[in-house]
Design an enzyme around this catalytic site. Structure first.
Site, mmCIF file in Angstrom:
data_model
loop_
_atom_site.group_PDB
_atom_site.id
_atom_site.type_symbol
_atom_site.label_atom_id
_atom_site.label_comp_id
_atom_site.label_asym_id
_atom_site.label_seq_id
_atom_site.Cartn_x
_atom_site.Cartn_y
_atom_site.Cartn_z
ATOM 1 N N MET A 63 -38.941 1.515 8.675
ATOM 2 C CA MET A 63 -38.362 2.381 7.460
ATOM 3 C C MET A 63 -37.482 3.374 7.934
ATOM 4 S SD MET A 63 -42.055 2.887 5.479
ATOM 5 C CE MET A 63 -42.907 3.197 7.016
ATOM 6 N N GLY A 150 -39.076 8.343 8.714
ATOM 7 C CA GLY A 150 -38.853 7.388 9.616
ATOM 8 C C GLY A 150 -40.109 6.532 10.416
ATOM 9 N N SER A 151 -40.148 5.471 10.284
ATOM 10 C CA SER A 151 -41.347 4.805 10.984
ATOM 11 C C SER A 151 -41.487 3.341 10.828
ATOM 12 C CB SER A 151 -42.678 5.370 10.572
ATOM 13 O OG SER A 151 -42.515 5.528 9.083
ATOM 14 N N ARG A 152 -42.528 2.786 11.129
ATOM 15 C CA ARG A 152 -42.798 1.224 10.939
ATOM 16 C C ARG A 152 -44.089 0.924 10.687
ATOM 17 N NH1 ARG A 152 -41.728 -1.845 16.641
ATOM 18 N NH2 ARG A 152 -43.670 -3.205 16.429
#
Length: 193
Positions: A63, A150-152
């Site tokens: 993301m 922001g990440s996953r």
């Protein structure tokens, strides 16, 4: 003053939570996050999940700061386990982020198997929020948390499952079907266009 207005508008945009239409059928696995399918690989799940040592299919969704960061349950089932693991804040797009970064994991029991979904904090993201509780029944597409800035998310699927998405594909949380636990599908081919 205009900088403050622009930052406020961007925060409203970032924390948006649009409605989604989730396909409903046992076995369907939805994308838990908006973003880009960054990896499809076979890896052992994190040991704290209790899913055993054999490698499982892992689908990772990255993301960016421009994606909607509301996370949705990929399947309907019961939240069997929630495990928070403190860690570092490497770029979430790197493979080592799955093992080293701060993360929050859910193991969900379904009628067709157990899956795990792992929220991974990234370089900018420093806050994982979870709305789910152990023992809770959760519907496919239901909001279970968010990661800020922001990440996953990694989804670990039972042995023998095939991905129905391709690397580079854009996913929408609660709408994009990433796998089907009931079908022995040999997978799909993809082309960029």
């Amino acid at each position: 003053g205009w900088i403050g207005v622009l930052l406020s508008l961007w925060c409203v945009y970032f924390f948006r939570d649009p409605p989604r239409v989730t396909p409903v059928r046992d076995g369907l696995v939805m994308a838990p996050a908006d973003g880009r399918i960054s990896q499809i690989t076979t890896m052992p799940p994190p040991h704290e999940l209790g899913l055993g040592a054999p490698p499982l299919l892992r689908i990772s969704i990255f993301m960016s700061v421009f994606d909607c960061h509301m996370n949705r349950s990929p399947v309907a089932g019961r939240v069997e386990k929630i495990v928070y693991q403190p860690g570092k804040f490497f770029n979430a797009d790197l493979d080592k982020a799955s093992a080293d970064n701060e993360r929050n994991s859910l193991v969900i029991s379904t009628s067709t198997g157990r899956i795990a979904v792992v929220q991974i904090a990234g370089l900018i993201a420093r806050r994982i929020v979870s709305f789910a509780r152990e023992g809770q029944n959760i519907a496919a597409g239901e909001r279970f948390g968010m990661i800020r800035f922001g990440s996953r998310l990694d989804v670990y699927l039972p042995e023998g499952t095939s991905a129905l998405v391709g690397v580079g594909q854009t996913a929408l949380a609660g709408e994009t079907v990433i796998a089907d636990l009931r079908v022995a599908d040999s997978g799909r081919a993809f082309r960029a266009g």
